[in-house]
Design an enzyme around this catalytic site. Structure first.
Site, PDB file in Angstrom:
ATOM      1  N   ASP A   1       0.686  -1.328   0.447  1.00  0.00           N
ATOM      2  CA  ASP A   1       0.310   0.018  -0.210  1.00  0.00           C
ATOM      3  C   ASP A   1       0.584   1.012   0.125  1.00  0.00           C
ATOM      4  O   ASP A   1       2.042   1.505   0.556  1.00  0.00           O
ATOM      5  CB  ASP A   1      -0.883  -0.279   1.669  1.00  0.00           C
ATOM      6  CG  ASP A   1      -2.087   0.918   0.651  1.00  0.00           C
ATOM      7  OD1 ASP A   1      -2.093   1.408   0.314  1.00  0.00           O
ATOM      8  OD2 ASP A   1      -2.449   1.292   2.014  1.00  0.00           O
TER       9      ASP A   1
ATOM     10  N   ASN B   1     -10.373  -3.522  -6.604  1.00  0.00           N
ATOM     11  CA  ASN B   1      -9.592  -2.812  -7.821  1.00  0.00           C
ATOM     12  C   ASN B   1     -10.299  -1.873  -9.083  1.00  0.00           C
ATOM     13  O   ASN B   1      -9.898  -0.719  -9.143  1.00  0.00           O
ATOM     14  CB  ASN B   1      -7.628  -3.005  -8.246  1.00  0.00           C
ATOM     15  CG  ASN B   1      -7.134  -3.269  -6.715  1.00  0.00           C
ATOM     16  OD1 ASN B   1      -5.995  -3.784  -6.653  1.00  0.00           O
ATOM     17  ND2 ASN B   1      -7.616  -1.503  -5.432  1.00  0.00           N
TER      18      ASN B   1
END
Length: 237
Positions: free
Chosen positions: A22, A70
């Site tokens: 991340d 996503n």
């Protein structure tokens, strides 16, 4: 600097490490760069960390590359991510094979474009006979969907009273991998984000502030050192 090779007995090295990668977008924003630049830098981090994991004797490394959520990102960014995946496979497959690394993919990657599916299938097949460390890439993966699929498959072939933890384990995308020991999330966020929920039941969790593009072998070594100092009781004393 090449990290020393250590074994589980020597220094408490986890057999299986999973990383939620991340912070690519924030890394790029801090430098006034497009998000794609952050994702490109993130691919370089994948290379560094994969090599470091091999040097440290970690048996399996699972990287959360593309979640089932996503797809909600802008189409241009999704396309960029798919392009980087193609680039990584084409440019790094030879090194993975040379280093005896086995590649595995978890998640429903067959939802990708046919050419990318073929590329992934070929990479898996070309490393299948390798006997060294395992690199698992989570693509179009979501733990809740994984568990729902396990439930459907088991319910279709056995009575409910026969379904136990072992039956579920055998149907997970990670079946055959070592038990998950350590989950690392970069960028300071402290949540699992639908990643390996079953497998993380007794894994150690480590949240670090480092943005993924800045994560490297030393950061992985530091994380392993934290793991080695923890006491894992599995519900006992």
């Amino acid at each position: 600097m090449k990290l020393p090779i250590v074994t589980d007995g020597q220094a408490g090295v986890p057999r299986h490490v999973a990383i939620i990668m991340d912070g690519n977008g924030r890394w790029a924003k801090q430098r006034h760069l497009p998000r794609l630049a952050g994702h490109r830098a993130g691919v370089e981090a994948v290379r560094r960390v994969t090599r470091a994991a091999r040097d440290m004797g970690i048996e399996a490394l699972t990287l959360y590359a593309f979640s089932s959520e996503n797809w909600r990102r802008p189409a241009e960014e999704v396309s960029d991510l798919m392009g980087l995946l193609r680039l990584f496979i084409r440019s790094d497959l030879a090194e993975l094979s040379r280093e005896n690394v086995r590649l595995r993919v978890i998640g429903d990657y067959r939802a990708f474009s046919p050419d990318l599916v073929a590329l992934v299938d070929d990479a898996i097949a070309r490393t299948a006979s390798n006997t060294g460390p395992l690199l698992a890439i989570a693509l179009n993966y979501g733990a809740q969907a994984e568990l729902a699929g396990v439930a459907r498959r088991l319910a279709a072939r056995m009575p409910a009273e026969k379904i136990d933890e072992a039956a579920i384990e055998a149907e997970l995308d990670t079946a055959g991998l070592p038990p998950l020991d350590l989950v690392i999330r970069t960028s300071g966020e402290q949540r699992l984000s639908n990643f390996l929920l079953w497998q993380s039941a007794y894994a150690e969790l480590l949240f670090v502030d480092t943005l993924w593009p800045d994560f490297d072998g030393q950061a992985l070594s530091d994380a392993v050192a934290v793991f080695a100092r923890r006491q894992r009781r599995y519900g006992g004393l």
